[in-house]
Design a protein around this motif. Structure first.
Motif, short mmCIF file in Angstrom:
data_model
loop_
_atom_site.label_atom_id
_atom_site.label_comp_id
_atom_site.label_asym_id
_atom_site.label_seq_id
_atom_site.Cartn_x
_atom_site.Cartn_y
_atom_site.Cartn_z
N SER A 194 -3.13 -8.42 1.23
CA SER A 194 -3.74 -8.28 -0.09
C SER A 194 -2.71 -7.96 -1.16
CB SER A 194 -4.81 -7.18 -0.04
OG SER A 194 -5.39 -7.02 -1.31
N VAL A 195 -1.83 -7.03 -0.87
CA VAL A 195 -0.80 -6.64 -1.84
C VAL A 195 0.15 -7.81 -2.10
CG1 VAL A 195 1.18 -5.10 -2.21
CG2 VAL A 195 -0.98 -4.17 -1.39
N ALA A 196 0.58 -8.48 -1.04
CA ALA A 196 1.47 -9.63 -1.22
C ALA A 196 0.78 -10.74 -2.00
CB ALA A 196 1.94 -10.14 0.15
N SER A 197 -0.47 -11.02 -1.65
CA SER A 197 -1.23 -12.05 -2.35
C SER A 197 -1.39 -11.72 -3.83
CB SER A 197 -2.61 -12.21 -1.70
OG SER A 197 -3.39 -13.11 -2.44
N ASN A 198 -1.73 -10.48 -4.12
CA ASN A 198 -1.89 -10.08 -5.52
C ASN A 198 -0.58 -10.19 -6.28
OD1 ASN A 198 -4.62 -9.59 -5.24
ND2 ASN A 198 -4.36 -7.41 -4.86
N ALA A 199 0.51 -9.79 -5.66
CA ALA A 199 1.82 -9.86 -6.33
C ALA A 199 2.19 -11.31 -6.64
CB ALA A 199 2.89 -9.19 -5.46
N VAL A 200 2.01 -12.20 -5.68
CA VAL A 200 2.33 -13.61 -5.89
C VAL A 200 1.39 -14.21 -6.93
CG1 VAL A 200 2.39 -15.89 -4.79
CG2 VAL A 200 3.37 -13.91 -3.61
N SER A 201 0.10 -13.96 -6.79
CA SER A 201 -0.88 -14.49 -7.75
C SER A 201 -0.60 -14.00 -9.16
CB SER A 201 -2.31 -14.10 -7.34
OG SER A 201 -2.70 -14.82 -6.22
N ASN A 202 -0.30 -12.71 -9.29
CA ASN A 202 -0.02 -12.16 -10.61
C ASN A 202 1.24 -12.76 -11.23
OD1 ASN A 202 -2.31 -10.55 -10.53
ND2 ASN A 202 -1.20 -8.75 -9.81
N ARG A 203 2.23 -13.03 -10.39
CA ARG A 203 3.48 -13.63 -10.89
C ARG A 203 3.20 -15.01 -11.49
NH1 ARG A 203 7.40 -15.83 -12.61
NH2 ARG A 203 9.51 -15.88 -11.78
N ILE A 204 2.43 -15.81 -10.77
CA ILE A 204 2.10 -17.15 -11.25
C ILE A 204 1.05 -17.09 -12.36
CG2 ILE A 204 1.15 -19.40 -10.58
CD1 ILE A 204 2.45 -18.94 -7.80
#
Length: 148
Positions: free
Chosen positions: A20-30
């Motif tokens: 979840s944390v990794a997904s949110n970080a990547v999603s937020n970056r894009i």
């Protein structure tokens, strides 16, 4: 009261939390790109991306393919239709639903966002190298399949 026989639980080591944390970080970056430059929220971009990839779909199909909440998909579709980035067409296979598809403006926006998103993806995966990036993708798919 703690049970000494129970294994220690550390949230930071828990797979769902890490994903979840990794997904949110990547999603937020894009998401920064399509929010600032195109005025889209994450859910709106996911709907556009799916329609750009799969072609015309019903809201039910969008919900199933994106694994997003049906209310979020409904809102995203409404906003995209108001912005004339998607259009609703009659679904001749099922008269109770409509097919959604990208308009010409939606296709143009999609075509401008995809290279930007892919460049960010490449930048993030460069940290792993080609072999590890391929293995990482395979592992993510295996976990997703196992989870159902």
């Amino acid at each position: 009261m703690s049970n000494s026989a129970a294994p220690e639980f550390v949230l930071a080591d828990f797979l769902p939390y890490q994903l979840s944390v990794a997904s949110n970080a990547v999603s937020n970056r894009i998401a920064d790109v399509y929010r600032k430059e195109f005025g889209l929220k994450v859910t709106e971009w996911r709907v556009m991306a799916m329609l750009g990839d799969a072609g015309a779909l019903t809201q039910r199909e969008l919900t199933a393919r994106t694994l997003m909440d049906k209310v979020a998909v409904n809102r995203a579709c409404k906003v995209l239709a108001e912005r004339e980035l998607v259009r609703r067409q009659p679904n001749y296979r099922d008269g109770r639903s409509h097919l959604l598809e990208l308009t010409e403006a939606g296709q143009d926006m999609h075509a401008r966002i995809v290279p930007r998103a892919r460049a960010i993806e490449e930048e993030l995966l460069d940290a792993l190298g080609e072999e590890q990036a391929g293995a990482f993708r395979s592992m993510l798919e295996e976990i997703r399949q196992k989870a159902g």
